[in-house]
Each structure stands twice: as structure tokens, then as C-alpha cells.
Motif scaffolding. Sequence first.
Motif, PDB file in Angstrom:
ATOM      1  N   LEU A   1      -4.416  -3.106   0.083  1.00 32.60           N
ATOM      2  CA  LEU A   1      -4.519  -4.390   0.776  1.00 32.60           C
ATOM      3  C   LEU A   1      -3.859  -4.327   2.150  1.00 32.60           C
ATOM      4  N   MET A   2      -2.932  -3.361   2.284  1.00 34.67           N
ATOM      5  CA  MET A   2      -2.186  -3.250   3.525  1.00 34.67           C
ATOM      6  C   MET A   2      -3.096  -2.910   4.694  1.00 34.67           C
TER       7      MET A   2
ATOM      8  N   ALA B   1       5.431   7.557   6.719  1.00 34.55           N
ATOM      9  CA  ALA B   1       4.986   7.782   5.345  1.00 34.55           C
ATOM     10  C   ALA B   1       6.182   7.737   4.402  1.00 34.55           C
ATOM     11  N   ALA B   2       7.312   8.270   4.870  1.00 35.13           N
ATOM     12  CA  ALA B   2       8.484   8.380   3.995  1.00 35.13           C
ATOM     13  C   ALA B   2       9.019   7.012   3.586  1.00 35.13           C
TER      14      ALA B   2
ATOM     15  N   LEU C   1       0.465   2.153  10.292  1.00 32.67           N
ATOM     16  CA  LEU C   1      -0.267   1.514   9.198  1.00 32.67           C
ATOM     17  C   LEU C   1      -0.871   2.545   8.252  1.00 32.67           C
ATOM     18  N   VAL C   2      -1.665   3.481   8.824  1.00 32.91           N
ATOM     19  CA  VAL C   2      -2.391   4.433   7.978  1.00 32.91           C
ATOM     20  C   VAL C   2      -1.420   5.289   7.167  1.00 32.91           C
ATOM     21  N   PHE C   3      -0.347   5.770   7.822  1.00 28.55           N
ATOM     22  CA  PHE C   3       0.542   6.669   7.096  1.00 28.55           C
ATOM     23  C   PHE C   3       1.494   5.909   6.171  1.00 28.55           C
ATOM     24  N   SER C   4       1.689   4.627   6.433  1.00 27.12           N
ATOM     25  CA  SER C   4       2.401   3.801   5.456  1.00 27.12           C
ATOM     26  C   SER C   4       1.591   3.726   4.170  1.00 27.12           C
ATOM     27  N   VAL C   5       0.276   3.509   4.344  1.00 26.86           N
ATOM     28  CA  VAL C   5      -0.596   3.411   3.170  1.00 26.86           C
ATOM     29  C   VAL C   5      -0.607   4.730   2.412  1.00 26.86           C
ATOM     30  N   ILE C   6      -0.753   5.848   3.162  1.00 25.58           N
ATOM     31  CA  ILE C   6      -0.794   7.157   2.494  1.00 25.58           C
ATOM     32  C   ILE C   6       0.527   7.410   1.758  1.00 25.58           C
ATOM     33  N   GLY C   7       1.644   7.153   2.440  1.00 26.91           N
ATOM     34  CA  GLY C   7       2.948   7.361   1.803  1.00 26.91           C
ATOM     35  C   GLY C   7       3.100   6.481   0.577  1.00 26.91           C
ATOM     36  N   GLY C   8       2.694   5.231   0.713  1.00 31.05           N
ATOM     37  CA  GLY C   8       2.810   4.293  -0.402  1.00 31.05           C
ATOM     38  C   GLY C   8       2.003   4.756  -1.605  1.00 31.05           C
ATOM     39  N   ILE C   9       0.790   5.245  -1.346  1.00 31.29           N
ATOM     40  CA  ILE C   9      -0.056   5.675  -2.465  1.00 31.29           C
ATOM     41  C   ILE C   9       0.485   6.962  -3.076  1.00 31.29           C
ATOM     42  N   PHE C  10       0.980   7.856  -2.233  1.00 32.52           N
ATOM     43  CA  PHE C  10       1.594   9.089  -2.745  1.00 32.52           C
ATOM     44  C   PHE C  10       2.752   8.733  -3.689  1.00 32.52           C
TER      45      PHE C  10
END
Lengths: 157, 498
Positions: B367-368, B304-305, B111-120
Motif C-alpha cells: 500500500l505504501m 531499505a534498512a 519509497l521503492v527501497f522502503s517497500v523492498i526493505g519492508g517486504i524483505f
Amino acid sequence: MKFNDSLVGAGLIVFAGAILWNAWGFPSMPGDQVGPALFPQLIAAGLAICGAIFVIQAARRKADTPWIELPDWIRARRQVAGFAAVTLGLLAYCLLVEALGFFVCAPLLLGALLAVLRVRLWAVPVIAIGVSVLIHFIFYKGLGVPLPWGLLQSWAW
Amino acid sequence: MEHLIQAFELVFEPYVLMVIGASALYGLFVGAIPGLTATMATALLVPVTFFMPPVPAVAAIVTATAMAIFSGDIPGALLRIPGTPASAAYCDEAYAMTRKGQAELVLGAGLVFSVIGGIFGTIVLVTAAPTLANVALNFSSFEYFWLVLLGLTCAIFIASNNVLKAFVSLLIGLLIAAVGMENPAAFPRFSFGEPNLMGGISLIPMMVGLFAVSEVLRYATSIELPLHLAQEKFGNIFKGQWALVRQYPVQTLRGSALGTLIGALPGAGADIAAWMSYAMSKKFSKQPEKFGTGHVEGVIESGAANNSALSGAWIPALVFGIPGDSITAIAIGVLYLKNMNPGPMIFINDPQNIYAVFIVFFLANLLMLPLGVLAIKSFKQVLKVPRAVLMPVILLFCTVGAFAINNSPFDIGVMLAFGVLAFVMEENGFPVAPVILGAVLGRMLEENFVTSLIKADGHFVAFFSRPIAGVLGSVTIAVWVSPLVIRWWRGRVRSVTD
């Protein structure tokens, strides 16, 4: 259904030929060197080359795979019924929906699929009719899609 | 600035926020169910977005896909079945962690790294897209021709392990685009006198067929196995995540950057980004031996990727109208229907719409965090939805959706035909993504090709005479020739060593 590479290749070559034959009749544009036939001809050439490579590769490998390899599910009755229900069901829906109407075709399509997928028998008509009404409400009332009434025209709301 | 305020007004209105909320839940649900992909989520959304103004329509697609790519991690970690293909790369690793009692840690990391990747990815999109659009304003038909060709080339050389089969798929897509009279000569090609084919094959029924009906067919012909949840109750998902962020900053950044780049290349999307990132993570790791035994490092990098790839795919989609993956290919179809034709002009004519899309990207990714926790905690309930009921309902929804675009039963037939085509193609190892890219880009390719040919007036050198066109053209040709050169070179090395 898996097709053998030589069969895929031959099929592609025949298909390319059909495209070329069809594109032959396209008119040329007066004054221009490029007409509407050029692009399809290039596509056909590409398909024919790919087809030839398939045939050559298959010949080099010399493996005798069968022309057509039937999938495992073809022997399982439920899976065959599932495939048939989706394809034939949709085909019937597409041909009959204007004449019979959404409220005849949709519950039948849903019901057939649910029954094939082994949903409990008492639930089949409940879900089939309930979901059809719901989808009709969303698309017909909510989004204004004129879903055909067919036989039930006099009941239309 | 004024446009930015307008954009905020466009997004922060009750209707759009409601659409975002609903698509978020929808995306989480679809992603969490094995067998339903993010691309299918998009295809099913299209008939509904068809009736919305452009901003909520795009918002629905962006939000639903971002959520689906994350929630695909959940069944991966708990059932060892990836929810979407984008989670397949690290599914075994995540499941191994769950078996070691680290379900919270791996789901939290997802979850957390999905958000970070998405924002990046979103930050890159926001900065790169307007700049590229400025450059693209000076593009002529030559540049566009090479750009489309390069995009299609990437799609078959990078996005597939079988170039030949991918090429055939692409040609089929291009042929689909050639049907009808929407060509430079306005001559009805391959319509066989059928009035429904005069305007060409409708893209949306075709996409619903390729990505949704084919999945229903695959389900109907598969043998359903009972699912066993490895863990049902969860503690604090965010425990230990901050430590991971501090422990693996390089991996996070590398995964996000590679993901964005892969996403931006046409044809390759979130799933390929995840596979490549996972491999890269293992290669550069200090503890490569731990990979596969339940080690979080690869999950972080590829998690994240895949989300950053989603944002990256929108860069060429918005700037050039060239989709970066199948999802944006569908989205471009929607944009055309909304008369919001992608391309550099959109940044000048409707900047508020573009800014609104950017805002939606940030919003969806933020929101994720809360909704993702909800999805993890309620996964057990999601699994209770019987797929034997869900799949027929999806099929009826597809049918009505395909009909709704032109109110024509003919389109239901189109949908069926492409559903069967995709099913047969995948059984024979032909990738489906190039078909959709070819179908979306075919007209653009032909138009720019014909215009360029007429401008060049028989002098092929003209295709390379403008600097950017020259570079794009040379790169395209290099990609085409490279496999032959490599083969020849290997052969030479072998003959020398013999």
C-alpha cells in the motif's frame, strides 16, 4: 535543565538508598529464600554502582561545570510559558477534571496552550471549543469513554 | 491452511481494511511532520486501538509505523530536517541530491527501497518466527531469564553510545515494573498505600507520556524556525528506479538484511539500523568519496534498512514477548491488553491471528507505493498545518487517551510525570528507549529469575546446565565483560609499545 555528573551520581545514590530503605520492610516468604525485596534490592545496587561511577568520572575529569546548567530557553518568555502551560495545565486538568468536567477543563487547557504558542487570538476560542467537542464526540460517543461531566452534569447527553 | 484462510477473512473485511487505510494516511502524515516520530504515532494510536479487536489493533500499528518511517524521508530530502529519527542518517545526502535537481530520484528511491526493505523484513519474519516459536516451546524459566537479560543487555550495549546512562535508564524501567503487587510474592511494592498503584503503573499512560507528552514539551520550549521547501512540484517519482534496483542489488540486500537483524535485537530499532547501514554502505562502496555529495547509494541501503528493521523487531516480540524496539514495546503492551499474550503459545493457540498480522505486513508495504506518491505530492499542503495548533491538539488527545484506559484521572498524572521525566532525561543525554524496555520486561525478568532461583535451590550452575540456557548465559556474560577485557587489552598493548 542539565545536571552536572557529580550531582546526577549523588542523586542516584540517594535514590538507591531510598529504595533499599523502603524494600527493608518487605516481608520474606516463608520457606523460600527469595522474597519480594530481592529484585528491588538488585535494582538499587545497580543504581548505586552507576551513581558511584558518575561521581568518580566527574572527579577524574576535574572540569568545573556548574551544578545545574539552565537551558537556553529559560531566558525566552514564550518558551518558559510553553513549558509551564503544558506541565501546570496538565496538572490542573488531572486534579480538576472530575469536579469541573471535560467541557470546562479541555477548552481551557487547549486555549491556554494555543495562546502561549501565539496562535491568532480570534482563532484560540474557536479551535479550543471546536477540538474539544470533536474529541468528546470521538471518545464519548464513538468509543464509550465516560469523560466526566462535572459542573455540566445536568446537561449530559 | 485452514488457519491461513481464516487469517485472510480476518484481514479482508471492510472494517479492518478501513482501519488499515486510515492508519496509513495517519502514519504518512505523522512521519512527514518534523518533530513527530513513528514511536509517537504508535503511542497516540494506542488509546484508539484499545477499543478494537486484536487484528485491527495490530494492523493499525504496523501500517502506521511502516508509513511513518518512509514518509520521514520526505522532509529530510526537501527541508533537510528528518521527519523521524530513522531518516536522520541520510538526511544530508538526500537534501544534497535535491539541491542537484534530483528530488524525484531520491524521494522515489526512498519509497521503492522502503517497500523492498519492508517486504524483505516481512519475509524473514514470516519464515523465522514460527521456526523460533517451535524452539521456544521447550524453553524453561532458565532460557527465558537469560533471553530477557540478553535482550536488555543488547539494548544498553548496542543501542546507545553511553552504556552507563543507558544502564541507568534501564534500571529505572525495571523499577517501574516492580511497582504494585504483580510480583511472584503478590506483595504491594512501592505503592505507598495509593490504590491506583496497587496494580502497578499503567503502561499505556506511561508510554504516551514518554513518547508524546515529552515531544510536546520539547516543541513548547523550542524556537520554531521558518521552513523552506527546496522544491514544490514533482514529476514522475518512479522514473529511473528500476535502473537503481538493477544497479545496486547487493546494497539493497545488505541493507535489508542488516536492518532486519538490528531490528530483531532488542532496543535497537529503525534509526540505529539506518545509521549502521549508511556507514556500512560507505565502507563497502566503490565510490566512498561520493558519499555526502548527493549520492544515492547510501540512501538506498539505509532506506531499505530502516523499513526492514521495523519488521525484524516483531520477530522477538511475537515469539518471546521481548520487543525489538520501542514501537514493538508499545505494541506488546497492546497485545497484553487484548489477551493476545505474545510468546510461542500464540503460534499454537491463535495461528490465524499471527497469519493475519503477517498478511497485514505485506499489505501495508504494498500500500505504501501508491500512498507514498500521494504523500510526496501533497507534502506542501501537509506543511501548511500549523504546528502551534497541532501540538496542543495532540496534548489534549493524549490526555483523553490516557484517561480512557482505566477511566481514571490518576493516569493523566502518570502521563504528565513520565512526560517530564523523558524531557529531563533527554536533556541530560539519558536514552528513553531502555526505560520502556525495562518497564515492559521487568516482570518477565523477575518472574523467571525467581522461578529459576527456586528451581536451582542455591546451585548457581543450574542456570547454565541446559544447553540453550548455557549458550545464552555465556553470551550475555561475554557482552558484559567485553568492555573491561577490551580496555585491559588496550592498556597492555599500550604498555608494551611504550
